[in-house]
Design an enzyme around this catalytic site. Sequence first.
Site: not given
Length: 543
Positions: A127, A151, A155
């Site tokens: 992402s 998050y 990633k």
Amino acid sequence: MKILITGGFGFLGQRLCKRILEIGELVGVNDETCAVSRVVLFDCSQPPPDLPTDSRVTFTKGDITDAGQCKNLVDEDNMLVFHLASVMSGQGEADFDLCWKVNLEGTRNLMEACRARKGSRFIFASSGACYGERAPGPELDSMKLLPQTSYGMTKACCELMINDYARRGFLDGRVARLPTVIPRPDINSGLPAAFSAVIRESLFGRDATLVVRPDLRHAVCGFRVLVRNLLHLAQLPEAALAGSSDRCMNMPSLSVTLLDLHQAVKKVVRDPAKLGRITFEPDEALSAKLSTFHNDMDATRARSLGLVGDSSAEAIAADFVAEYVDESLLKPVVELEEEPRHWLTLSNPYLRVFRVENPPGDQTLMHRHRGNSLYFFFENTRTQGQKLSEAFLDDAVSCGEIRYGDHASCNLVHRIRTKGPRVMCCLDVEFTASDCKPEGGSEGPDAKRARTEPPAIAGLSLIKERPTARVYSLEVPAGGSWQGALPFERMLWIVHRGARVSGGLGDSFLQPADVFFREGPQQLSLEVLGGQRSLALWLVELL
């Protein structure tokens, strides 16, 4: 070939599965084309009722934090794994431990399962949330990653793991660093959810109040182009990635605001008065957090490898209307750059190049061609064409075929349906301007021009001539070379059959449908590296 899609019950997993089934075959290990024998959709939720009913598809509910279950999923050599499952940004901020367990430990479980088999190819959905704190300007592949969410942190960690697993030969890892994929057909959470809602809610006729600043720029892409790019990345020959140990790259995207998307929706519908009303009540804290995400992702490397981007925000909106709402809401004819299967790959004052890929059973929207165009085809397949207010007519295209359309004097309005058996892959080279002076008349692309004799250049064969361009072919054998003095003012190189090369078109692995625009006159040399692949090119001389 067996394929595993984690997060397979979700929006992207289902779209990816559908496209794989339509194509029916993929390029796998050793660059061999293999029939798709089985697709396993794996997710932690209950399967939705509208999953594919194809006999090649199986559904498994489970948890990637269970290492044993991951091992059972990857139970064959030479499998292709698309790892889409993850805890997303909003949930990750609310529950750090779950985010860590699923996104990091779960991913490592799956990678270890691949490592235990031979020839595993592992496609990971990362992402743009990896970027976080950074200097102003586009987000580059080479930037240091300083994510500002848990998050994004997970990633970024997974990207490093995959690079190391690939370096050690444990698996063939490839990482797609995703922009925000829009629009989601169902209401979604997560910090960038407003970029789906601004399209979805207005098209469903629902009023919505969005809490993100309307002028906040954010990197987005449509679902169709992302699915296509994931499959393209998965099928790249290993030689195409040999130039770097970094297997991670930004996916092509558009940098847009909520206002841009709202205007795009209005532009493609018949009656904007029927749209739901969109208002804005910005939450400054949320907008500030979202501003640390991707807003202008540079995808130079991905584009050089043949990945493509949406041509416009209008194309994303039009695709959503046709797929998830009601195509009758659209205006009768969209412009070429608004058609979601026409991907703009090159644009300058002289021409625009669109790449078109339609799998069997798919069809474009009714669209308009305004400029004279050359069409280059890369597969043998059957199609049907329909002009406005006319019936569909059968057609067939051949790999290597070139057609010309005189659309400037009489616009072409049509749509194309692919019958199969293969994907219809085409480059549409549209000529937009000319500074050539015709015989005794005014300038312009539609006027008659004085004909000049084509030059004689060793190795180049003239195969097509039209008022706006000449097309030459050039073939260079494996291990061979070519050089020539090109007297043309402007030229477009198109790869018909690819190979690894060095010289005037760069030091890289060229793939079919790659394009390069050059201004001349130019002395150009090419060397085809290796002894297996020959190179075939088209050279378009702009007149």
